[in-house]
Design a protein around this motif. Structure first.
Motif, PDB file in Angstrom:
ATOM      1  N   LEU A  57       0.837  -1.200   0.000  1.00  0.00           N
ATOM      2  CA  LEU A  57       0.000   0.000   0.000  1.00  0.00           C
ATOM      3  C   LEU A  57       0.869   1.247   0.000  1.00  0.00           C
ATOM      4  O   LEU A  57       1.831   1.346   0.767  1.00  0.00           O
ATOM      5  N   LEU A  58       0.534   2.169  -0.874  1.00  0.00           N
ATOM      6  CA  LEU A  58       1.265   3.433  -0.975  1.00  0.00           C
ATOM      7  C   LEU A  58       0.401   4.540  -0.370  1.00  0.00           C
ATOM      8  O   LEU A  58      -0.736   4.746  -0.800  1.00  0.00           O
ATOM      9  N   THR A  59       0.955   5.249   0.631  1.00  0.00           N
ATOM     10  CA  THR A  59       0.201   6.354   1.224  1.00  0.00           C
ATOM     11  C   THR A  59       0.436   7.634   0.421  1.00  0.00           C
ATOM     12  O   THR A  59       1.558   7.926   0.020  1.00  0.00           O
ATOM     13  N   VAL A  60      -0.650   8.363   0.196  1.00  0.00           N
ATOM     14  CA  VAL A  60      -0.575   9.641  -0.511  1.00  0.00           C
ATOM     15  C   VAL A  60      -1.315  10.676   0.328  1.00  0.00           C
ATOM     16  O   VAL A  60      -2.443  10.437   0.754  1.00  0.00           O
ATOM     17  N   ASP A  61      -0.654  11.794   0.577  1.00  0.00           N
ATOM     18  CA  ASP A  61      -1.226  12.873   1.374  1.00  0.00           C
ATOM     19  C   ASP A  61      -2.116  13.739   0.476  1.00  0.00           C
ATOM     20  O   ASP A  61      -1.625  14.396  -0.443  1.00  0.00           O
ATOM     21  N   ALA A  62      -3.424  13.727   0.751  1.00  0.00           N
ATOM     22  CA  ALA A  62      -4.378  14.436  -0.127  1.00  0.00           C
ATOM     23  C   ALA A  62      -4.140  15.938  -0.154  1.00  0.00           C
ATOM     24  O   ALA A  62      -4.462  16.599  -1.140  1.00  0.00           O
ATOM     25  N   THR A  63      -3.555  16.478   0.923  1.00  0.00           N
ATOM     26  CA  THR A  63      -3.362  17.931   0.966  1.00  0.00           C
ATOM     27  C   THR A  63      -2.286  18.401  -0.009  1.00  0.00           C
ATOM     28  O   THR A  63      -2.175  19.578  -0.290  1.00  0.00           O
ATOM     29  N   THR A  64      -1.483  17.460  -0.510  1.00  0.00           N
ATOM     30  CA  THR A  64      -0.443  17.859  -1.462  1.00  0.00           C
ATOM     31  C   THR A  64      -0.963  17.837  -2.899  1.00  0.00           C
ATOM     32  O   THR A  64      -0.212  18.106  -3.840  1.00  0.00           O
ATOM     33  N   GLY A  65      -2.229  17.522  -3.064  1.00  0.00           N
ATOM     34  CA  GLY A  65      -2.903  17.652  -4.361  1.00  0.00           C
ATOM     35  C   GLY A  65      -2.185  17.007  -5.532  1.00  0.00           C
ATOM     36  O   GLY A  65      -1.679  15.892  -5.424  1.00  0.00           O
ATOM     37  N   GLN A  66      -2.165  17.726  -6.635  1.00  0.00           N
ATOM     38  CA  GLN A  66      -1.607  17.175  -7.879  1.00  0.00           C
ATOM     39  C   GLN A  66      -0.110  16.871  -7.754  1.00  0.00           C
ATOM     40  O   GLN A  66       0.398  15.973  -8.409  1.00  0.00           O
ATOM     41  N   THR A 102       0.100  -2.183  -4.942  1.00  0.00           N
ATOM     42  CA  THR A 102      -1.185  -2.808  -5.266  1.00  0.00           C
ATOM     43  C   THR A 102      -2.384  -1.933  -4.894  1.00  0.00           C
ATOM     44  O   THR A 102      -3.502  -2.224  -5.270  1.00  0.00           O
ATOM     45  N   GLY A 103      -2.110  -0.869  -4.127  1.00  0.00           N
ATOM     46  CA  GLY A 103      -3.229  -0.015  -3.754  1.00  0.00           C
ATOM     47  C   GLY A 103      -2.777   1.268  -3.090  1.00  0.00           C
ATOM     48  O   GLY A 103      -1.640   1.377  -2.631  1.00  0.00           O
ATOM     49  N   ILE A 104      -3.702   2.234  -3.054  1.00  0.00           N
ATOM     50  CA  ILE A 104      -3.412   3.555  -2.497  1.00  0.00           C
ATOM     51  C   ILE A 104      -4.174   3.750  -1.193  1.00  0.00           C
ATOM     52  O   ILE A 104      -5.322   3.333  -1.067  1.00  0.00           O
ATOM     53  N   VAL A 105      -3.501   4.379  -0.223  1.00  0.00           N
ATOM     54  CA  VAL A 105      -4.189   4.884   0.961  1.00  0.00           C
ATOM     55  C   VAL A 105      -4.118   6.399   0.855  1.00  0.00           C
ATOM     56  O   VAL A 105      -3.028   6.964   0.877  1.00  0.00           O
ATOM     57  N   LEU A 106      -5.249   7.045   0.672  1.00  0.00           N
ATOM     58  CA  LEU A 106      -5.270   8.495   0.536  1.00  0.00           C
ATOM     59  C   LEU A 106      -5.548   9.104   1.910  1.00  0.00           C
ATOM     60  O   LEU A 106      -6.636   8.946   2.454  1.00  0.00           O
ATOM     61  N   THR A 107      -4.542   9.762   2.489  1.00  0.00           N
ATOM     62  CA  THR A 107      -4.657  10.265   3.863  1.00  0.00           C
ATOM     63  C   THR A 107      -4.944  11.770   3.889  1.00  0.00           C
ATOM     64  O   THR A 107      -4.830  12.451   2.872  1.00  0.00           O
ATOM     65  N   LYS A 108      -5.296  12.256   5.054  1.00  0.00           N
ATOM     66  CA  LYS A 108      -5.476  13.686   5.347  1.00  0.00           C
ATOM     67  C   LYS A 108      -6.532  14.348   4.466  1.00  0.00           C
ATOM     68  O   LYS A 108      -6.411  15.522   4.127  1.00  0.00           O
ATOM     69  N   HIS A 113      -7.551   6.713 -11.617  1.00  0.00           N
ATOM     70  CA  HIS A 113      -7.411   6.840 -13.065  1.00  0.00           C
ATOM     71  C   HIS A 113      -5.996   7.291 -13.437  1.00  0.00           C
ATOM     72  O   HIS A 113      -5.376   6.754 -14.343  1.00  0.00           O
ATOM     73  N   ASP A 114      -5.481   8.258 -12.693  1.00  0.00           N
ATOM     74  CA  ASP A 114      -4.166   8.809 -13.024  1.00  0.00           C
ATOM     75  C   ASP A 114      -3.032   7.831 -12.734  1.00  0.00           C
ATOM     76  O   ASP A 114      -2.039   7.797 -13.441  1.00  0.00           O
ATOM     77  N   LEU A 115      -3.171   7.046 -11.664  1.00  0.00           N
ATOM     78  CA  LEU A 115      -2.088   6.119 -11.299  1.00  0.00           C
ATOM     79  C   LEU A 115      -2.341   4.706 -11.812  1.00  0.00           C
ATOM     80  O   LEU A 115      -1.448   3.871 -11.796  1.00  0.00           O
ATOM     81  N   GLY A 116      -3.571   4.440 -12.208  1.00  0.00           N
ATOM     82  CA  GLY A 116      -3.909   3.084 -12.607  1.00  0.00           C
ATOM     83  C   GLY A 116      -3.896   2.133 -11.420  1.00  0.00           C
ATOM     84  O   GLY A 116      -3.678   0.931 -11.559  1.00  0.00           O
ATOM     85  N   LEU A 117      -4.117   2.694 -10.222  1.00  0.00           N
ATOM     86  CA  LEU A 117      -4.118   1.890  -8.997  1.00  0.00           C
ATOM     87  C   LEU A 117      -5.376   2.198  -8.193  1.00  0.00           C
ATOM     88  O   LEU A 117      -5.789   3.348  -8.107  1.00  0.00           O
ATOM     89  N   PRO A 118      -5.990   1.177  -7.586  1.00  0.00           N
ATOM     90  CA  PRO A 118      -7.203   1.433  -6.817  1.00  0.00           C
ATOM     91  C   PRO A 118      -6.916   2.110  -5.477  1.00  0.00           C
ATOM     92  O   PRO A 118      -5.914   1.804  -4.829  1.00  0.00           O
ATOM     93  N   VAL A 119      -7.795   3.030  -5.086  1.00  0.00           N
ATOM     94  CA  VAL A 119      -7.739   3.573  -3.728  1.00  0.00           C
ATOM     95  C   VAL A 119      -8.448   2.553  -2.846  1.00  0.00           C
ATOM     96  O   VAL A 119      -9.579   2.173  -3.117  1.00  0.00           O
ATOM     97  N   LYS A 120      -7.764   2.071  -1.804  1.00  0.00           N
ATOM     98  CA  LYS A 120      -8.382   1.061  -0.947  1.00  0.00           C
ATOM     99  C   LYS A 120      -8.860   1.653   0.371  1.00  0.00           C
ATOM    100  O   LYS A 120      -9.848   1.185   0.928  1.00  0.00           O
ATOM    101  N   LEU A 121      -8.133   2.653   0.848  1.00  0.00           N
ATOM    102  CA  LEU A 121      -8.487   3.244   2.136  1.00  0.00           C
ATOM    103  C   LEU A 121      -8.350   4.757   2.060  1.00  0.00           C
ATOM    104  O   LEU A 121      -7.516   5.267   1.305  1.00  0.00           O
ATOM    105  N   ILE A 122      -9.174   5.449   2.860  1.00  0.00           N
ATOM    106  CA  ILE A 122      -8.986   6.888   2.977  1.00  0.00           C
ATOM    107  C   ILE A 122      -8.865   7.261   4.451  1.00  0.00           C
ATOM    108  O   ILE A 122      -9.500   6.660   5.317  1.00  0.00           O
TER     109      ILE A 122
END
Ligand code: GTP
Ligand code: MG
Length: 332
Positions: free
Chosen positions: A254-263, A279-285, A300-309
């Motif tokens: 799982l790859l964590t991505v900080d939503a506040t950092t936007g694009q 295999t999947g994204i955790v979109l945090t914050k 869509h942009d990463l071609g990876l499913p978001v699994k957790l927020i």
């Protein structure tokens, strides 16, 4: 209604029950509570989007109105390419006359956004025993917090036996932070001596899980940038060490991505996922940004499913991602 923890995990055979914290009525209440908070958090964006939708989809449709709608979505952090694809499709359907009228167009827009936010397998298969989950990502994006919350939910909602591995061996504070989470979640904890090889900690944790018949091993790793070649190589080594114990593992990365950092964060994640198998994204914050569109664009942009927020620092603030619910919360 929000997708629940039981829908997120693929389990084998009978589901062991949790310790009562996850009973159905309470969990239903919590689910609607979380949805309310999600809506509340996205209120400003939703209001802005609604007035743009009123001014476009409910009026005469022409080139200008489609452009205006695109701008509004991009402003809400739905990326440019995702927006273009969705609006083009809507325009095609409107021109063909298959969808007409403001309300139907709005409903179709919501549906198209939710559709585009779904890609690949968005559940987590925990049927292998033990299942190995590797948490990776850029510094400060929420890896350790997510590991802790995920362990808690696996333990208390699904009654699984969990082992946490402190493979972020750079800082003593990182090990302590994870240990606190292990105690809170009531799960086992494996660490090494200061500065230990992260691979050896992962190896020990899997050995412990096998010996003690645990169900899930979650490995926390140090934050790193894709440009730090030595650290990226270290991650590849951790993976090799894990595979030595269980050839199919890690079952989930799982790859964590900080939503506040936007694009920006999205681009960073893209490059990161090109050098490490994810295999999947955790979109945090998501609580820290008024724009939520990134949650719909990222798959869509990463071609990876978001699994957790993640929508906050508390235990219940980590949720399985539900694209339909999210699109509704953003638009209607
Ligand atoms: N508001 C909010 N804060 C969060 C969320 N997830 C994590 N945080 C906070 O973000 C900070 C960093 O989280 P960590 O879990 O330590 O991040 P990390 O990726 O492990 O960081 P490094 O190990 O230093 O790379 C902490 O203060 C967390 O409490 C979230 O969904 N919302
Ligand atoms: Mg950490």
């Amino acid at each position: 209604m929000a997708r629940d923890w039981n829908d997120l995990f693929i389990v084998d055979g009978a589901t062991p029950t949790g310790d009562g914290d996850g009973d159905a009525a309470e969990s239903g209440e919590r689910r609607s509570g979380v949805f309310r908070r999600l809506r509340e958090n996205l209120r400003k964006t939703r209001q802005a989007l609604s007035s743009e939708i009123q001014a476009t989809l409910f009026e005469d449709l022409n080139e200008e109105t489609w452009e205006r709608l695109e701008e509004a979505l991009i402003y809400a952090d739905v990326g440019a390419s995702t927006t273009a694809q969705v609006v083009e499709q809507l325009e095609r359907e409107a021109t063909a006359g298959t969808v007409s009228g403001g309300e139907a167009l709005t409903a179709r827009l919501t549906e198209l956004l939710a559709e585009i936010a779904k890609t690949g397998e968005d559940r987590i298969d925990i049927s292998p025993s033990p299942t190995v989950i590797l948490m990776v990502g850029v510094n400060g994006t929420g890896k350790t917090t997510t590991v802790g919350k995920l362990a808690w939910h696996l333990r208390h909602e699904l009654g699984r036996k969990v082992v946490l591995a402190a493979a972020d061996t750079f800082r003593a504070a990182a090990v302590e932070q994870l240990e606190v989470w292990a105690e809170r979640a009531g799960v086992a904890f494996v660490s090494g001596p200061a500065g230990a090889d992260p691979g050896s900690v992962a190896y020990d944790a899997i050995a412990t899980a096998r010996r003690e018949d645990a169900d899930v091993v979650i490995i926390d790793t140090a934050g790193r940038l894709h440009t730090q070649d030595d650290l990226m190589a270290e991650l590849a080594k951790v993976r090799r060490v894990i595979a030595k114990q269980i050839p199919e593992a890690p079952h989930e990365t799982l790859l964590t991505v900080d939503a506040t950092t936007g694009q920006n964060g999205l681009r960073q994640a893209q490059i990161f996922s090109e050098s490490v198998e994810v295999t999947g994204i955790v979109l945090t914050k998501l609580d820290g940004t008024a724009k939520g569109g990134i949650a719909l664009a990222i798959a869509h942009d990463l071609g990876l499913p978001v699994k957790l927020i993640g929508m906050g620092e508390k235990l219940e603030d980590l949720r399985p991602f539900d694209a339909d619910e999210f699109a509704r919360a953003l638009l209607t």
